[in-house]
Design a protein around this motif. Structure first.
Motif, mmCIF file in Angstrom:
data_model
loop_
_atom_site.group_PDB
_atom_site.id
_atom_site.type_symbol
_atom_site.label_atom_id
_atom_site.label_comp_id
_atom_site.label_asym_id
_atom_site.label_seq_id
_atom_site.Cartn_x
_atom_site.Cartn_y
_atom_site.Cartn_z
ATOM 1 N N SER A 254 81.395 38.539 28.593
ATOM 2 C CA SER A 254 80.046 38.958 28.963
ATOM 3 C C SER A 254 79.374 37.782 29.671
ATOM 4 C CB SER A 254 79.255 39.352 27.717
ATOM 5 O OG SER A 254 79.046 38.212 26.885
ATOM 6 N N ASN A 255 78.167 38.008 30.175
ATOM 7 C CA ASN A 255 77.431 36.907 30.798
ATOM 8 C C ASN A 255 77.233 35.765 29.805
ATOM 9 O OD1 ASN A 255 76.855 37.873 33.510
ATOM 10 N ND2 ASN A 255 75.561 39.416 32.549
ATOM 11 N N ALA A 256 76.976 36.111 28.545
ATOM 12 C CA ALA A 256 76.724 35.089 27.533
ATOM 13 C C ALA A 256 77.988 34.325 27.180
ATOM 14 C CB ALA A 256 76.125 35.738 26.283
ATOM 15 N N SER A 257 79.085 35.032 26.917
ATOM 16 C CA SER A 257 80.317 34.339 26.527
ATOM 17 C C SER A 257 80.887 33.519 27.682
ATOM 18 C CB SER A 257 81.363 35.328 26.003
ATOM 19 O OG SER A 257 81.627 36.355 26.935
ATOM 20 N N LEU A 258 80.701 33.992 28.922
ATOM 21 C CA LEU A 258 81.146 33.187 30.060
ATOM 22 C C LEU A 258 80.273 31.949 30.219
ATOM 23 C CD1 LEU A 258 82.980 32.732 32.457
ATOM 24 C CD2 LEU A 258 81.492 34.203 33.825
ATOM 25 N N ALA A 259 78.964 32.102 30.016
ATOM 26 C CA ALA A 259 78.064 30.946 30.095
ATOM 27 C C ALA A 259 78.460 29.877 29.082
ATOM 28 C CB ALA A 259 76.624 31.389 29.868
ATOM 29 N N ARG A 260 78.840 30.323 27.883
ATOM 30 C CA ARG A 260 79.272 29.358 26.873
ATOM 31 C C ARG A 260 80.546 28.648 27.314
ATOM 32 N NH1 ARG A 260 81.621 30.467 20.798
ATOM 33 N NH2 ARG A 260 81.447 28.320 20.052
ATOM 34 N N ALA A 261 81.502 29.399 27.852
ATOM 35 C CA ALA A 261 82.767 28.794 28.285
ATOM 36 C C ALA A 261 82.551 27.812 29.428
ATOM 37 C CB ALA A 261 83.742 29.884 28.715
ATOM 38 N N LEU A 262 81.621 28.122 30.313
ATOM 39 C CA LEU A 262 81.382 27.249 31.462
ATOM 40 C C LEU A 262 80.651 25.970 31.078
ATOM 41 C CD1 LEU A 262 80.497 29.762 34.323
ATOM 42 C CD2 LEU A 262 82.703 28.716 33.750
ATOM 43 N N GLU A 263 80.194 25.876 29.821
ATOM 44 C CA GLU A 263 79.596 24.625 29.365
ATOM 45 C C GLU A 263 80.622 23.502 29.297
ATOM 46 O OE1 GLU A 263 77.776 25.595 25.661
ATOM 47 O OE2 GLU A 263 76.103 26.689 26.573
ATOM 48 N N ASN A 264 81.913 23.848 29.396
ATOM 49 C CA ASN A 264 82.949 22.818 29.463
ATOM 50 C C ASN A 264 82.850 22.009 30.751
ATOM 51 O OD1 ASN A 264 84.764 23.216 27.062
ATOM 52 N ND2 ASN A 264 84.833 25.292 27.883
ATOM 53 N N PHE A 265 82.176 22.581 31.752
ATOM 54 C CA PHE A 265 82.051 21.925 33.045
ATOM 55 C C PHE A 265 80.631 21.418 33.236
ATOM 56 C CE2 PHE A 265 85.102 25.516 33.774
ATOM 57 C CZ PHE A 265 86.247 24.739 33.788
ATOM 58 N N ASP A 266 80.496 20.317 33.936
ATOM 59 C CA ASP A 266 79.175 19.776 34.222
ATOM 60 C C ASP A 266 78.419 20.709 35.160
ATOM 61 O OD1 ASP A 266 79.697 17.524 32.702
ATOM 62 O OD2 ASP A 266 80.543 16.418 34.406
ATOM 63 N N THR A 267 77.101 20.797 34.960
ATOM 64 C CA THR A 267 76.266 21.575 35.874
ATOM 65 C C THR A 267 76.148 20.808 37.179
ATOM 66 O OG1 THR A 267 75.014 22.460 34.013
ATOM 67 C CG2 THR A 267 74.007 22.637 36.206
ATOM 68 N N PRO A 268 76.352 21.471 38.316
ATOM 69 C CA PRO A 268 76.328 20.756 39.593
ATOM 70 C C PRO A 268 74.937 20.233 39.923
ATOM 71 C CG PRO A 268 76.383 23.120 39.961
ATOM 72 C CD PRO A 268 76.594 22.904 38.487
ATOM 73 N N THR A 269 74.903 19.083 40.570
ATOM 74 C CA THR A 269 73.652 18.526 41.072
ATOM 75 C C THR A 269 73.444 18.998 42.502
ATOM 76 O OG1 THR A 269 74.785 16.542 41.869
ATOM 77 C CG2 THR A 269 73.944 16.495 39.614
ATOM 78 N N PRO A 270 72.209 18.927 43.012
ATOM 79 C CA PRO A 270 71.953 19.409 44.372
ATOM 80 C C PRO A 270 72.814 18.752 45.434
ATOM 81 C CG PRO A 270 69.891 19.065 43.200
ATOM 82 C CD PRO A 270 70.977 18.519 42.322
ATOM 83 N N ASN A 271 73.239 17.504 45.206
ATOM 84 C CA ASN A 271 74.019 16.786 46.211
ATOM 85 C C ASN A 271 75.516 16.861 45.973
ATOM 86 O OD1 ASN A 271 71.673 15.896 47.521
ATOM 87 N ND2 ASN A 271 71.481 14.152 46.116
ATOM 88 N N SER A 272 75.942 17.643 44.946
ATOM 89 C CA SER A 272 77.366 17.703 44.642
ATOM 90 C C SER A 272 78.097 18.511 45.691
ATOM 91 C CB SER A 272 77.588 18.325 43.257
ATOM 92 O OG SER A 272 77.113 19.638 43.226
ATOM 93 N N THR A 273 79.374 18.204 45.860
ATOM 94 C CA THR A 273 80.198 18.894 46.840
ATOM 95 C C THR A 273 80.980 19.991 46.162
ATOM 96 O OG1 THR A 273 80.436 16.857 48.101
ATOM 97 C CG2 THR A 273 82.036 18.625 48.561
#
Length: 293
Positions: A254-273
């Motif tokens: 679901s949107n919630a369970s995927l959001a939890r799984a994606l917490e393994n990755f850093d949230t991108p910054t505006p200048n990230s590639t």
């Protein structure tokens, strides 16, 4: 190995560990009760359900932003959205209360709960250590243009791999969730690895469902599922840039369970590639003969 398979039956190992912990707790409690005390079987089962309920409520509370617009999803447990520690804490507190109210239940219930929780903790820790030592498999796949590519070609950035098939109802239900995540998180590379179906049938499915997915790949023999130890669909795998498995999710997202799984990755910054993929991988599937593109 992510699933236990017996014939056509497959169950996620983390679910099997929960059931095994309850069975062990019931057996230990019954053995202790034979030496004196009340049989804690019904109490253990009710505590197990209470712990699961608390784990679900905690998950919904933490990820409420994903549920508030569709409250019915709160009771849809197919997404596997549970937070373990709140459930364990509530279970232990409830066990203490039950033991205080019923002296004859204290010793059998205490031994049962202690053995079940200890087994679950050790087994879950061992499974996590095993999973995180797993690397991205060296496997050849085909892209939408029919070209052979290596899965390792995608290594170098955060990677989300979804194993799916058009005949799988949970796969079909979670596709819009993954499509939206692919659009919202360009810093991640999403691979949709179809299991043992033809390009034509997949193209027809995507067209009729109105889905626009990049990186649709084909595993005609199901070798990737075998390599990662999952015989169940859908399976979603989350890999670090160096190809190390961070986590996995068996079953519908679901949107919630995927959001939890994606917490393994850093949230991108505006200048990230954004992460890049092999040039041939982003081609769209050819249109089915009956469709106009």
């Amino acid at each position: 190995m992510l699933t236990f398979t017996l014939g056509t039956f497959a169950i996620a190992l983390n679910h099997l560990l929960l059931i095994s912990a309850l069975a062990l707790a019931t057996f230990v409690g019954w053995r202790v009760a034979k030496r004196g005390g009340d049989n804690p079987e019904s109490a253990l089962f009710s505590l197990f359900l209470l712990g699961m309920l608390a784990a679900r409520i905690a998950f919904v509370g933490v990820y409420w932003s994903h549920y508030r617009n569709d409250p019915w999803q709160i009771i849809d447990l197919r997404d596997g959205g549970f937070l373990a520690w709140p459930g364990v804490i509530v279970l232990l507190l409830a066990a203490l209360y039950r033991g205080w109210r019923r002296p004859g239940l204290r010793r059998p219930l205490g031994f049962g709960v202690a053995s079940g929780v200890a087994f679950w903790l050790l087994a879950t820790l061992s499974l996590n250590i095993y999973e995180q030592g797993t690397r991205l498999p060296e496997i050849s796949l085909r892209n939408a243009a029919g070209e052979t590519i290596q899965l390792s070609d995608y290594q170098g950035g955060p990677l989300v791999i979804n194993l799916w098939a058009t005949w799988c109802p949970p796969c079909r239900r979670e596709m819009p969730v993954l499509e939206n995540a692919q659009q919202q998180r360009p810093d991640l590379t999403f691979l949709f690895v179809n299991q043992a179906e033809s390009m034509q049938s997949v193209a027809t499915f995507l067209e009729t469902q109105g889905l626009s997915l990049n990186n649709v790949l084909f595993d005609r023999s199901g070798r990737l599922g075998q390599a990662v130890g999952s015989m169940a669909l859908p399976t979603t795998l989350f890999y670090s840039p160096d190809g190390r498995l961070l986590s996995s999710h068996l079953g519908e997202l679901s949107n919630a369970s995927l959001a939890r799984a994606l917490e393994n990755f850093d949230t991108p910054t505006p200048n990230s590639t954004p992460a890049t993929a092999p040039a041939t991988s982003a081609r769209k599937l050819p249109c089915p003969a009956s469709a106009t593109c």
